[in-house]
Write a protein that holds these residues in place. Structure first.
Motif, PDB file in Angstrom:
ATOM      1  N   ASN A  98      -8.569  -2.895 -10.130  1.00  0.00           N
ATOM      2  CA  ASN A  98      -7.332  -3.466  -9.597  1.00  0.00           C
ATOM      3  C   ASN A  98      -6.251  -3.624 -10.655  1.00  0.00           C
ATOM      4  O   ASN A  98      -5.060  -3.628 -10.326  1.00  0.00           O
ATOM      5  N   HIS A  99      -6.632  -3.765 -11.903  1.00  0.00           N
ATOM      6  CA  HIS A  99      -5.627  -3.868 -12.960  1.00  0.00           C
ATOM      7  C   HIS A  99      -4.760  -2.609 -13.021  1.00  0.00           C
ATOM      8  O   HIS A  99      -3.542  -2.687 -13.205  1.00  0.00           O
ATOM      9  N   GLY A 100      -5.389  -1.448 -12.872  1.00  0.00           N
ATOM     10  CA  GLY A 100      -4.632  -0.208 -12.846  1.00  0.00           C
ATOM     11  C   GLY A 100      -3.723  -0.127 -11.627  1.00  0.00           C
ATOM     12  O   GLY A 100      -2.585   0.349 -11.705  1.00  0.00           O
ATOM     13  N   THR A 101      -4.227  -0.600 -10.483  1.00  0.00           N
ATOM     14  CA  THR A 101      -3.428  -0.593  -9.257  1.00  0.00           C
ATOM     15  C   THR A 101      -2.155  -1.403  -9.434  1.00  0.00           C
ATOM     16  O   THR A 101      -1.043  -0.935  -9.119  1.00  0.00           O
ATOM     17  N   PHE A 102      -2.291  -2.620  -9.948  1.00  0.00           N
ATOM     18  CA  PHE A 102      -1.129  -3.492 -10.077  1.00  0.00           C
ATOM     19  C   PHE A 102      -0.228  -3.101 -11.237  1.00  0.00           C
ATOM     20  O   PHE A 102       0.959  -3.459 -11.244  1.00  0.00           O
ATOM     21  N   TYR A 103      -0.767  -2.367 -12.194  1.00  0.00           N
ATOM     22  CA  TYR A 103       0.101  -1.774 -13.216  1.00  0.00           C
ATOM     23  C   TYR A 103       1.010  -0.739 -12.561  1.00  0.00           C
ATOM     24  O   TYR A 103       2.235  -0.768 -12.756  1.00  0.00           O
ATOM     25  N   ASP A 104       0.431   0.159 -11.792  1.00  0.00           N
ATOM     26  CA  ASP A 104       1.238   1.167 -11.101  1.00  0.00           C
ATOM     27  C   ASP A 104       2.281   0.513 -10.213  1.00  0.00           C
ATOM     28  O   ASP A 104       3.444   0.937 -10.164  1.00  0.00           O
ATOM     29  N   LEU A 105       1.859  -0.518  -9.471  1.00  0.00           N
ATOM     30  CA  LEU A 105       2.773  -1.201  -8.562  1.00  0.00           C
ATOM     31  C   LEU A 105       3.992  -1.727  -9.311  1.00  0.00           C
ATOM     32  O   LEU A 105       5.135  -1.548  -8.863  1.00  0.00           O
ATOM     33  N   GLN A 106       3.757  -2.347 -10.445  1.00  0.00           N
ATOM     34  CA  GLN A 106       4.875  -2.899 -11.201  1.00  0.00           C
ATOM     35  C   GLN A 106       5.795  -1.810 -11.734  1.00  0.00           C
ATOM     36  O   GLN A 106       7.022  -1.896 -11.597  1.00  0.00           O
ATOM     37  N   VAL A 107       5.227  -0.791 -12.332  1.00  0.00           N
ATOM     38  CA  VAL A 107       6.057   0.283 -12.894  1.00  0.00           C
ATOM     39  C   VAL A 107       6.895   0.941 -11.802  1.00  0.00           C
ATOM     40  O   VAL A 107       8.098   1.160 -11.962  1.00  0.00           O
ATOM     41  N   VAL A 108       6.271   1.252 -10.670  1.00  0.00           N
ATOM     42  CA  VAL A 108       6.986   1.916  -9.579  1.00  0.00           C
ATOM     43  C   VAL A 108       8.076   1.012  -9.022  1.00  0.00           C
ATOM     44  O   VAL A 108       9.221   1.439  -8.811  1.00  0.00           O
ATOM     45  N   ASP A 109       7.749  -0.254  -8.778  1.00  0.00           N
ATOM     46  CA  ASP A 109       8.721  -1.186  -8.218  1.00  0.00           C
ATOM     47  C   ASP A 109       9.900  -1.392  -9.159  1.00  0.00           C
ATOM     48  O   ASP A 109      11.063  -1.324  -8.748  1.00  0.00           O
ATOM     49  N   PHE A 110       9.616  -1.624 -10.427  1.00  0.00           N
ATOM     50  CA  PHE A 110      10.691  -1.879 -11.386  1.00  0.00           C
ATOM     51  C   PHE A 110      11.533  -0.621 -11.599  1.00  0.00           C
ATOM     52  O   PHE A 110      12.757  -0.706 -11.778  1.00  0.00           O
ATOM     53  N   ALA A 111      10.884   0.538 -11.588  1.00  0.00           N
ATOM     54  CA  ALA A 111      11.627   1.788 -11.740  1.00  0.00           C
ATOM     55  C   ALA A 111      12.599   1.986 -10.586  1.00  0.00           C
ATOM     56  O   ALA A 111      13.759   2.369 -10.777  1.00  0.00           O
ATOM     57  N   LEU A 112      12.148   1.714  -9.368  1.00  0.00           N
ATOM     58  CA  LEU A 112      13.040   1.824  -8.214  1.00  0.00           C
ATOM     59  C   LEU A 112      14.166   0.794  -8.298  1.00  0.00           C
ATOM     60  O   LEU A 112      15.317   1.088  -7.954  1.00  0.00           O
ATOM     61  N   PHE A 113      13.847  -0.393  -8.763  1.00  0.00           N
ATOM     62  CA  PHE A 113      14.851  -1.455  -8.869  1.00  0.00           C
ATOM     63  C   PHE A 113      15.975  -1.070  -9.818  1.00  0.00           C
ATOM     64  O   PHE A 113      17.151  -1.309  -9.530  1.00  0.00           O
ATOM     65  N   VAL A 114      15.629  -0.449 -10.945  1.00  0.00           N
ATOM     66  CA  VAL A 114      16.662  -0.101 -11.932  1.00  0.00           C
ATOM     67  C   VAL A 114      17.237   1.292 -11.712  1.00  0.00           C
ATOM     68  O   VAL A 114      18.096   1.738 -12.470  1.00  0.00           O
ATOM     69  N   GLY A 115      16.757   1.988 -10.677  1.00  0.00           N
ATOM     70  CA  GLY A 115      17.339   3.289 -10.334  1.00  0.00           C
ATOM     71  C   GLY A 115      16.685   4.487 -10.974  1.00  0.00           C
ATOM     72  O   GLY A 115      17.260   5.578 -10.992  1.00  0.00           O
ATOM     73  N   ASN A 116      15.466   4.333 -11.489  1.00  0.00           N
ATOM     74  CA  ASN A 116      14.759   5.445 -12.124  1.00  0.00           C
ATOM     75  C   ASN A 116      13.718   6.008 -11.150  1.00  0.00           C
ATOM     76  O   ASN A 116      12.516   5.799 -11.300  1.00  0.00           O
ATOM     77  N   LYS A 117      14.190   6.743 -10.150  1.00  0.00           N
ATOM     78  CA  LYS A 117      13.281   7.302  -9.144  1.00  0.00           C
ATOM     79  C   LYS A 117      12.328   8.318  -9.737  1.00  0.00           C
ATOM     80  O   LYS A 117      11.199   8.483  -9.260  1.00  0.00           O
ATOM     81  N   ALA A 118      12.776   9.011 -10.779  1.00  0.00           N
ATOM     82  CA  ALA A 118      11.916  10.024 -11.397  1.00  0.00           C
ATOM     83  C   ALA A 118      10.658   9.391 -11.970  1.00  0.00           C
ATOM     84  O   ALA A 118       9.556   9.921 -11.809  1.00  0.00           O
ATOM     85  N   LEU A 119      10.813   8.241 -12.637  1.00  0.00           N
ATOM     86  CA  LEU A 119       9.648   7.554 -13.192  1.00  0.00           C
ATOM     87  C   LEU A 119       8.754   7.037 -12.076  1.00  0.00           C
ATOM     88  O   LEU A 119       7.526   7.124 -12.159  1.00  0.00           O
ATOM     89  N   ALA A 120       9.362   6.521 -11.008  1.00  0.00           N
ATOM     90  CA  ALA A 120       8.572   6.015  -9.888  1.00  0.00           C
ATOM     91  C   ALA A 120       7.721   7.132  -9.290  1.00  0.00           C
ATOM     92  O   ALA A 120       6.519   6.961  -9.051  1.00  0.00           O
ATOM     93  N   ARG A 121       8.335   8.273  -9.056  1.00  0.00           N
ATOM     94  CA  ARG A 121       7.605   9.398  -8.468  1.00  0.00           C
ATOM     95  C   ARG A 121       6.528   9.923  -9.416  1.00  0.00           C
ATOM     96  O   ARG A 121       5.395  10.196  -9.009  1.00  0.00           O
ATOM     97  N   ARG A 122       6.881  10.033 -10.686  1.00  0.00           N
ATOM     98  CA  ARG A 122       5.926  10.553 -11.665  1.00  0.00           C
ATOM     99  C   ARG A 122       4.710   9.635 -11.783  1.00  0.00           C
ATOM    100  O   ARG A 122       3.574  10.107 -11.907  1.00  0.00           O
ATOM    101  N   THR A 123       4.933   8.326 -11.736  1.00  0.00           N
ATOM    102  CA  THR A 123       3.828   7.375 -11.837  1.00  0.00           C
ATOM    103  C   THR A 123       2.878   7.518 -10.658  1.00  0.00           C
ATOM    104  O   THR A 123       1.651   7.532 -10.828  1.00  0.00           O
ATOM    105  N   ILE A 124       3.425   7.637  -9.456  1.00  0.00           N
ATOM    106  CA  ILE A 124       2.569   7.779  -8.277  1.00  0.00           C
ATOM    107  C   ILE A 124       1.786   9.092  -8.333  1.00  0.00           C
ATOM    108  O   ILE A 124       0.585   9.124  -8.057  1.00  0.00           O
ATOM    109  N   GLU A 125       2.470  10.166  -8.704  1.00  0.00           N
ATOM    110  CA  GLU A 125       1.805  11.476  -8.724  1.00  0.00           C
ATOM    111  C   GLU A 125       0.751  11.575  -9.820  1.00  0.00           C
ATOM    112  O   GLU A 125      -0.337  12.127  -9.589  1.00  0.00           O
ATOM    113  N   SER A 126       1.054  11.053 -11.008  1.00  0.00           N
ATOM    114  CA  SER A 126       0.158  11.260 -12.148  1.00  0.00           C
ATOM    115  C   SER A 126      -0.888  10.166 -12.310  1.00  0.00           C
ATOM    116  O   SER A 126      -1.922  10.382 -12.945  1.00  0.00           O
TER     117      SER A 126
END
Length: 383
Positions: free
Chosen positions: A231-259
């Motif tokens: 679950n630690h990995g799950t919530f790490y991804d959640l934070q990175v994706v959420d914060f990336a979308l919040f600041v407008g970095n969709k590329a990082l959000a997508r890359r995190t989910i895919e990789s």
């Protein structure tokens, strides 16, 4: 919601986890006097009134300084580690999985961070439904105090999270304690139109979240958390994706989910939908439910970058659909886990995520399960 009396129009913040259309429909039903909506919003406003009385949260009031000597740095102690009775000073501490050491609870940075996130969202919801400026004013005060004011702000790092006396000052596992930060972008969306939320506040928060996101993705501890399998990995991804979308970095959000997120499906879920890594814990139901909540939130976020995590499946059938369906016999009280949690737990998280997932999977038949839990009432802002 139109701004009133603002000197400068503030760009509206989009919902990331909440469904704007469902929130608007619920608000309309409330304004029309819907029984369930009125009951839930009345309860919400009561909680918000309590939040109005809370002191401003900060981590700078702690008396014990972190190793950096900077009181602005977050600091916490690993909750499941206790003094070794066979050592004169108890160090290094030893693990008792699932049993929380009171010493850890006495360190308040974690509670203060969770508290500001909870209060700000509650106050923002109260403003959204009532339009009363007092709720927005308090929410903005909390945000400025905790994240922006030089005298009280938290530094955007978690170098000293979940330290273990006698072993380490900080561990990657502490990063799960910032998972509540995903409530902040939702709160800003709910506060749209308030004169208390100006462009400077939003810009400051995006800067802070961007800096924390940078720390998460580049620091040694952050990268280690991203490599954790459970679950630690799950919530790490959640934070990175959420914060990336919040600041407008969709590329990082997508890359995190895919990789990172998609490969976790094979690691975390068995073909039957069970979660072996969480079931192996001393609190299996708690961790199974908690981890799935993170996955449901990730599935919601993934749609912002065109990825359908809801229906993603590996060649051998592993995926979120199977994982949520696995809960069915337990929630229907047809089965029990082989091992009960070592501390009391509840079905609230499981019911909440199950109800949300049922919007995607009609086969879940949530109404049958929810009928067994008449005291459970999920609001559209719970996810």
């Amino acid at each position: 919601m139109a701004a009133t009396g603002a000197a400068q129009a503030t760009p509206a913040q989009p919902f990331l986890l909440l469904d704007g259309a469902k929130m608007a429909a619920y608000k309309t039903a409330y304004k029309r006097g819907g029984k369930q909506e009125t009951q839930q919003v009345k309860s919400l406003l009561g909680q918000a009134d309590q939040a109005l009385e809370h002191e401003l949260y900060t981590i700078t009031t702690k008396t014990k300084l972190p190793p950096s000597g900077d009181k602005h740095d977050f600091m916490s102690q690993a909750p499941y580690f206790w003094p070794d009775p066979n050592k004169p000073d108890g160090k290094p501490y030893i693990q008792k999985d699932g049993l929380v050491n009171p010493e850890a609870k006495a360190m308040k940075d974690d509670a203060n961070l969770a508290g500001v996130c909870k209060d700000v969202k509650t106050l923002a919801l109260a403003y959204y439904f009532s339009g009363d400026a007092k709720y927005a004013t308090k929410a903005s005060q909390q945000l400025r105090t905790f994240f922006l004011d030089p005298a009280t702000r938290m530094n955007p790092n978690l170098n000293f999270g979940q330290g273990i006396p006698g072993t380490t000052d900080g561990r990657s596992y502490g990063i799960i304690q910032t998972r509540h930060l995903v409530e902040i972008p939702e709160a800003l969306a709910l506060l749209d139109g308030s004169t208390s939320v100006d462009a400077k506040l939003i810009s400051g928060l995006k800067t802070w979240f961007g800096q924390y996101m940078e720390w998460l993705t580049t620091s040694k501890l952050g990268q280690a958390e991203g490599n954790n399998k459970n679950n630690h990995g799950t919530f790490y991804d959640l934070q990175v994706v959420d914060f990336a979308l919040f600041v407008g970095n969709k590329a990082l959000a997508r890359r995190t989910i895919e990789s990172q997120t998609l490969p976790r499906v094979t690691v975390q879920f068995a073909p039957d939908g069970s979660q072996p890594l969480e079931l192996d814990r001393t609190r299996p139901w708690n961790y199974t439910s908690m981890n799935l909540q993170g996955w449901v939130q990730l599935a919601v976020l993934a749609r912002h970058v065109g990825i359908d995590l809801w229906n993603y499946s590996t060649p051998d059938g592993r995926g979120l659909r199977k994982a949520v369906t696995w809960l069915q016999p337990y929630l229907l009280r047809e089965k029990q886990l082989e091992r009960a949690d070592v501390t009391p737990t509840s079905n609230e998280t499981a019911l909440m995520l199950y109800q949300r997932a049922a919007q995607e999977y009609s086969s879940l038949n949530a109404s049958q399960i929810l009928a067994l839990y008449p005291d459970f009432q999920a609001a559209p802002w719970a996810i």
